[in-house]
Design a protein around this motif. Structure first.
Motif, PDB file in Angstrom:
ATOM      1  N   ASP A 208       0.832  -1.211   0.000  1.00  0.00           N
ATOM      2  CA  ASP A 208       0.000   0.000   0.000  1.00  0.00           C
ATOM      3  C   ASP A 208       0.865   1.259   0.000  1.00  0.00           C
ATOM      4  O   ASP A 208       0.544   2.239  -0.682  1.00  0.00           O
ATOM      5  CB  ASP A 208      -0.953   0.002   1.197  1.00  0.00           C
ATOM      6  CG  ASP A 208      -2.013  -1.081   1.087  1.00  0.00           C
ATOM      7  OD1 ASP A 208      -2.359  -1.450  -0.056  1.00  0.00           O
ATOM      8  OD2 ASP A 208      -2.496  -1.561   2.135  1.00  0.00           O
ATOM      9  N   GLU A 209       1.947   1.226   0.762  1.00  0.00           N
ATOM     10  CA  GLU A 209       2.868   2.368   0.790  1.00  0.00           C
ATOM     11  C   GLU A 209       3.554   2.542  -0.561  1.00  0.00           C
ATOM     12  O   GLU A 209       3.710   3.665  -1.055  1.00  0.00           O
ATOM     13  CB  GLU A 209       3.899   2.185   1.905  1.00  0.00           C
ATOM     14  CG  GLU A 209       4.765   3.390   2.160  1.00  0.00           C
ATOM     15  CD  GLU A 209       4.007   4.583   2.723  1.00  0.00           C
ATOM     16  OE1 GLU A 209       4.409   5.730   2.418  1.00  0.00           O
ATOM     17  OE2 GLU A 209       3.014   4.396   3.453  1.00  0.00           O
TER      18      GLU A 209
ATOM     19  N   ARG B  19       2.409   1.590  -3.495  1.00  0.00           N
ATOM     20  CA  ARG B  19       1.401   2.112  -4.432  1.00  0.00           C
ATOM     21  C   ARG B  19       1.129   3.592  -4.162  1.00  0.00           C
ATOM     22  O   ARG B  19       0.926   4.385  -5.086  1.00  0.00           O
ATOM     23  CB  ARG B  19       0.120   1.311  -4.317  1.00  0.00           C
ATOM     24  CG  ARG B  19       0.292  -0.112  -4.863  1.00  0.00           C
ATOM     25  CD  ARG B  19      -0.934  -0.959  -4.653  1.00  0.00           C
ATOM     26  NE  ARG B  19      -2.001  -0.477  -5.514  1.00  0.00           N
ATOM     27  CZ  ARG B  19      -3.292  -0.750  -5.312  1.00  0.00           C
ATOM     28  NH1 ARG B  19      -3.658  -1.471  -4.270  1.00  0.00           N
ATOM     29  NH2 ARG B  19      -4.199  -0.297  -6.132  1.00  0.00           N
ATOM     30  N   GLY B  20       1.158   3.996  -2.902  1.00  0.00           N
ATOM     31  CA  GLY B  20       0.985   5.400  -2.542  1.00  0.00           C
ATOM     32  C   GLY B  20       2.120   6.272  -3.073  1.00  0.00           C
ATOM     33  O   GLY B  20       1.886   7.398  -3.538  1.00  0.00           O
ATOM     34  N   ASP B  21       3.356   5.741  -3.018  1.00  0.00           N
ATOM     35  CA  ASP B  21       4.501   6.474  -3.574  1.00  0.00           C
ATOM     36  C   ASP B  21       4.308   6.700  -5.075  1.00  0.00           C
ATOM     37  O   ASP B  21       4.520   7.799  -5.582  1.00  0.00           O
ATOM     38  CB  ASP B  21       5.805   5.707  -3.339  1.00  0.00           C
ATOM     39  CG  ASP B  21       6.214   5.661  -1.878  1.00  0.00           C
ATOM     40  OD1 ASP B  21       5.683   6.463  -1.078  1.00  0.00           O
ATOM     41  OD2 ASP B  21       7.061   4.821  -1.536  1.00  0.00           O
TER      42      ASP B  21
ATOM     43  N   LEU C  30       1.487   6.688  -6.789  1.00  0.00           N
ATOM     44  CA  LEU C  30       0.378   7.619  -6.979  1.00  0.00           C
ATOM     45  C   LEU C  30       0.825   9.057  -6.704  1.00  0.00           C
ATOM     46  O   LEU C  30       0.482   9.979  -7.455  1.00  0.00           O
ATOM     47  CB  LEU C  30      -0.798   7.242  -6.070  1.00  0.00           C
ATOM     48  CG  LEU C  30      -2.007   8.176  -6.128  1.00  0.00           C
ATOM     49  CD1 LEU C  30      -2.627   8.166  -7.519  1.00  0.00           C
ATOM     50  CD2 LEU C  30      -3.039   7.757  -5.084  1.00  0.00           C
ATOM     51  N   SER C  31       1.607   9.251  -5.656  1.00  0.00           N
ATOM     52  CA  SER C  31       2.104  10.595  -5.327  1.00  0.00           C
ATOM     53  C   SER C  31       2.981  11.154  -6.444  1.00  0.00           C
ATOM     54  O   SER C  31       2.894  12.343  -6.777  1.00  0.00           O
ATOM     55  CB  SER C  31       2.882  10.575  -4.017  1.00  0.00           C
ATOM     56  OG  SER C  31       2.017  10.286  -2.941  1.00  0.00           O
TER      57      SER C  31
ATOM     58  N   GLU D 102       0.722  12.209  -9.217  1.00  0.00           N
ATOM     59  CA  GLU D 102      -0.022  13.429  -8.886  1.00  0.00           C
ATOM     60  C   GLU D 102       0.879  14.661  -8.882  1.00  0.00           C
ATOM     61  O   GLU D 102       0.452  15.754  -9.228  1.00  0.00           O
ATOM     62  CB  GLU D 102      -0.704  13.282  -7.520  1.00  0.00           C
ATOM     63  CG  GLU D 102      -1.855  12.305  -7.532  1.00  0.00           C
ATOM     64  CD  GLU D 102      -2.430  12.045  -6.146  1.00  0.00           C
ATOM     65  OE1 GLU D 102      -1.681  12.181  -5.149  1.00  0.00           O
ATOM     66  OE2 GLU D 102      -3.614  11.706  -6.064  1.00  0.00           O
TER      67      GLU D 102
END
Length: 166
Positions: A76-77, A79-81, A83-84, A87
């Motif tokens: 999850d982390e 995937r968050g990286d 996505l960030s 963005e």
């Protein structure tokens, strides 16, 4: 009369709005870390190939998530990286374009400013009233190492500066 108009008309109200928008950006970007020189020293080079690998690796890990059970890999982390990054990039691009436009205009303005001041200096010098500007003008070196041709005055009638003079 020469045209030195390179200035742009931005009202005081617009400058205030721009400053307010910049303050808002600074406030909203507080979530971003201040990266130190020490942090930079430890950064891993991230090429387009590395990014392609990471994107594919995330896809594979998402499909076979059960392999990661009982490991320290936080999908999850990760995937968050990703996505960030996705963005942040379009905002970086917009900010870079805006910064480049500002720098280009600053350079343009500096050129017109310098040209206008030199032309004004010449007029004052010819009128015998360049006294306050003379030491500053003389301190500014026009002679460049390796100068191959003399600098020519704007009329084209001859050198504005003797390239052999010290």
């Amino acid at each position: 009369m020469k045209d030195y108009r390179a200035t742009f008309d931005i009202s005081d109200a617009d400058w205030k709005a721009i400053d307010k928008a910049l303050s808002l950006l600074e406030d909203k970007f507080t979530a971003l870390r201040d990266i130190t020189d020490e942090d930079r020293a430890w950064q891993i080079p991230f090429s387009t190939r590395a990014e392609a690998f990471c994107r594919k690796a995330v896809d594979v890990m998402v499909k076979d998530r059960d392999v990661l059970i009982d490991t320290d890999v936080d999908l999850d982390e990760i995937r968050g990286d990703l996505l960030s990054i996705d963005e942040l990039r379009p905002r970086i691009s917009r900010l870079e374009s805006l910064l480049e436009k500002c720098r280009d205009n600053e350079t343009w303005l500096k050129g017109f400013l310098f040209t206008g001041c030199i032309d004004g200096y010449v007029v004052f010098d010819l009128a015998g009233r360049a006294g306050p500007m003379k030491p500053l003008h003389d301190a500014m070196s026009f002679k460049k190492p390796g100068l191959k041709m003399p600098l020519v005055d704007r009329s084209g009638k001859g050198p504005a500066i003797d390239p052999d003079a010290e």
